[in-house]
Each structure stands twice: as C-alpha cells, then as structure tokens.
Design an enzyme around this catalytic site. Structure first.
Site, PDB file in Angstrom:
ATOM      1  N   CYS A   1       0.878  -1.184   0.000  1.00  0.00           N
ATOM      2  CA  CYS A   1       0.000   0.000   0.000  1.00  0.00           C
ATOM      3  C   CYS A   1       0.908   1.225   0.000  1.00  0.00           C
ATOM      4  O   CYS A   1       2.103   1.121  -0.276  1.00  0.00           O
ATOM      5  CB  CYS A   1      -0.976  -0.026   1.175  1.00  0.00           C
ATOM      6  SG  CYS A   1      -0.209  -0.044   2.807  1.00  0.00           S
TER       7      CYS A   1
ATOM      8  N   ASN B   1       2.366   1.339   4.269  1.00  0.00           N
ATOM      9  CA  ASN B   1       2.675   0.073   4.975  1.00  0.00           C
ATOM     10  C   ASN B   1       2.420   0.191   6.482  1.00  0.00           C
ATOM     11  O   ASN B   1       3.149  -0.388   7.288  1.00  0.00           O
ATOM     12  CB  ASN B   1       4.116  -0.411   4.698  1.00  0.00           C
ATOM     13  CG  ASN B   1       4.412  -1.819   5.224  1.00  0.00           C
ATOM     14  OD1 ASN B   1       5.516  -2.091   5.679  1.00  0.00           O
ATOM     15  ND2 ASN B   1       3.454  -2.715   5.180  1.00  0.00           N
TER      16      ASN B   1
ATOM     17  N   CYS C   1      -1.330   0.812   7.403  1.00  0.00           N
ATOM     18  CA  CYS C   1      -2.769   0.543   7.560  1.00  0.00           C
ATOM     19  C   CYS C   1      -3.213  -0.724   6.821  1.00  0.00           C
ATOM     20  O   CYS C   1      -3.530  -1.735   7.443  1.00  0.00           O
ATOM     21  CB  CYS C   1      -3.596   1.732   7.073  1.00  0.00           C
ATOM     22  SG  CYS C   1      -3.328   3.248   8.008  1.00  0.00           S
ATOM     23  N   ARG C   2      -3.256  -0.673   5.483  1.00  0.00           N
ATOM     24  CA  ARG C   2      -3.865  -1.762   4.717  1.00  0.00           C
ATOM     25  C   ARG C   2      -2.964  -2.972   4.520  1.00  0.00           C
ATOM     26  O   ARG C   2      -3.395  -4.119   4.751  1.00  0.00           O
ATOM     27  CB  ARG C   2      -4.309  -1.247   3.332  1.00  0.00           C
ATOM     28  CG  ARG C   2      -5.457  -0.276   3.393  1.00  0.00           C
ATOM     29  CD  ARG C   2      -5.632   0.449   2.084  1.00  0.00           C
ATOM     30  NE  ARG C   2      -4.521   1.378   1.825  1.00  0.00           N
ATOM     31  CZ  ARG C   2      -4.358   2.081   0.727  1.00  0.00           C
ATOM     32  NH1 ARG C   2      -5.223   1.952  -0.261  1.00  0.00           N
ATOM     33  NH2 ARG C   2      -3.336   2.908   0.602  1.00  0.00           N
ATOM     34  N   SER C   3      -1.727  -2.769   4.066  1.00  0.00           N
ATOM     35  CA  SER C   3      -0.913  -3.945   3.739  1.00  0.00           C
ATOM     36  C   SER C   3      -0.471  -4.745   4.966  1.00  0.00           C
ATOM     37  O   SER C   3      -0.368  -5.975   4.872  1.00  0.00           O
ATOM     38  CB  SER C   3       0.277  -3.580   2.825  1.00  0.00           C
ATOM     39  OG  SER C   3       1.147  -2.651   3.423  1.00  0.00           O
TER      40      SER C   3
ATOM     41  N   ASP D   1      -7.938   3.687   1.080  1.00  0.00           N
ATOM     42  CA  ASP D   1      -7.034   4.163   2.127  1.00  0.00           C
ATOM     43  C   ASP D   1      -7.851   4.639   3.333  1.00  0.00           C
ATOM     44  O   ASP D   1      -8.613   5.595   3.225  1.00  0.00           O
ATOM     45  CB  ASP D   1      -6.210   5.318   1.540  1.00  0.00           C
ATOM     46  CG  ASP D   1      -5.177   5.850   2.502  1.00  0.00           C
ATOM     47  OD1 ASP D   1      -5.191   5.458   3.689  1.00  0.00           O
ATOM     48  OD2 ASP D   1      -4.354   6.679   2.074  1.00  0.00           O
TER      49      ASP D   1
END
Ligand code: 4NP
Length: 156
Positions: free
Chosen positions: A13, A16, A18-20, A129
């Site tokens: 993301c 690195n 939040c999402r990934s 995001d």
C-alpha cells in the site's frame, strides 16, 4: 498467469501501516489457519518510506486483534528493487499503489504484479485508504481484505 501453486506474496500500500500490514496478517491467518498451508513467504511493504521502522497503525492493530490476529510485531518497510525477484506476486491495494509498483518494476523482474482485488477475485475492487477515516473504515478494510485473501488462497 502462473498455473502452479505460488510460494510467496508481497502486499503493498502507500504507507505500509494501515492496509498492507492487515493484508499480511489476514492472508497468513487464512493460509495457515483455514487452509492449513505452511511455508509460504508473506510480507508487506509501502511505496513510500515515511513510516519506515514503525509498527502498524493502532487502528489496524485493533481491528486485527478483534478478529484474533496479532499484527503488532510487524515493522514498516519500503518496497525495494530486490522484492521483484524475491516474490512470486506483488499486489497493490488500490490502482495508485499498482501504478507506483509498476513504475519501480525492473525489466528483469520475475514477480507478477497487479491489483489485489483483480488477482484474487477477478473484479476491479480497490481497498480504500483508511488513514484519514474512522475505526469503522478499518473494519470495512478488514472485511474486504478477508474476502480477497480467501480468493487469493486458492492460488497457493
Ligand atoms: P496505508 O495508509 O497506505 O494503508 O498504510 C496510509 C498510511 C499513511 C499515510 C497514507 C496512507 N500517510 O500519508 O502518512
């Protein structure tokens, strides 16, 4: 598209944090917990390096914990040239991530790159995001990541 089982995947993301990191933890839980498959290399990285060395965002740590997954041991790192040879698959959470991945992709790359939702589910879903959002946005990201992880697990 490779037809033999894949052995490694890198989730990417922007930050690195939040999402990934969530994708890394959830995909590991799906493969090892649900599919009982060990030995796959699973990692995550960011296209920028603003948060290098940091733990994941507290909201990602919390939503993972609420679903029985501990991602607090992860440390943020930036996508590197070597990743394109170390991983079978490098997946962006949204199209901007995929564009940034492809802009860095060396000509000699062996990794397949693409959008997580497209590779996993064959649709065009992007994982938004949640950085400026609320805890509810992180829960929504979690559910999207879980669905895509279950789809992706069929290729391993
Ligand atoms: P991520 O979210 O890409 O899912 O980790 C973000 C984290 C940090 C920032 C942006 C997005 N940031 O601008 O610092």
């Amino acid at each position: 598209m490779k037809t033999h089982p894949l052995r490694s995947v890198l989730f990417v993301c922007l930050g690195n944090i939040c999402r990934s990191p969530l994708a890394e933890g959830v995909f590991r839980s799906v493969l090892e917990g649900e599919r009982k498959l060990q030995g796959v290399l699973i990692d995550s990285a960011g296209t920028n390096g603003y948060h290098t060395g940091e733990t994941p965002d507290d909201r990602s740590i919390l939503v993972a914990r609420q679903h029985g997954i501990d991602i607090s041991g992860q440390r943020c790192r930036q996508l590197q040239a070597e990743d394109f040879h170390r991983f079978d698959l490098i997946l962006g959470m949204d199209r901007a991530n995929v564009a940034a991945i492809q802009a860095r992709c060396p000509a000699s790359a062996t990794a397949e790159t693409g959008l997580f939702g497209e590779i996993a589910l064959g649709d065009a879903s992007q994982i938004p995001d949640p950085y400026y959002g609320t805890q509810a946005d992180f829960e929504r990201v979690y559910r999207m990541v879980l669905k895509a992880s279950r789809g992706l697990s069929k290729r391993f």
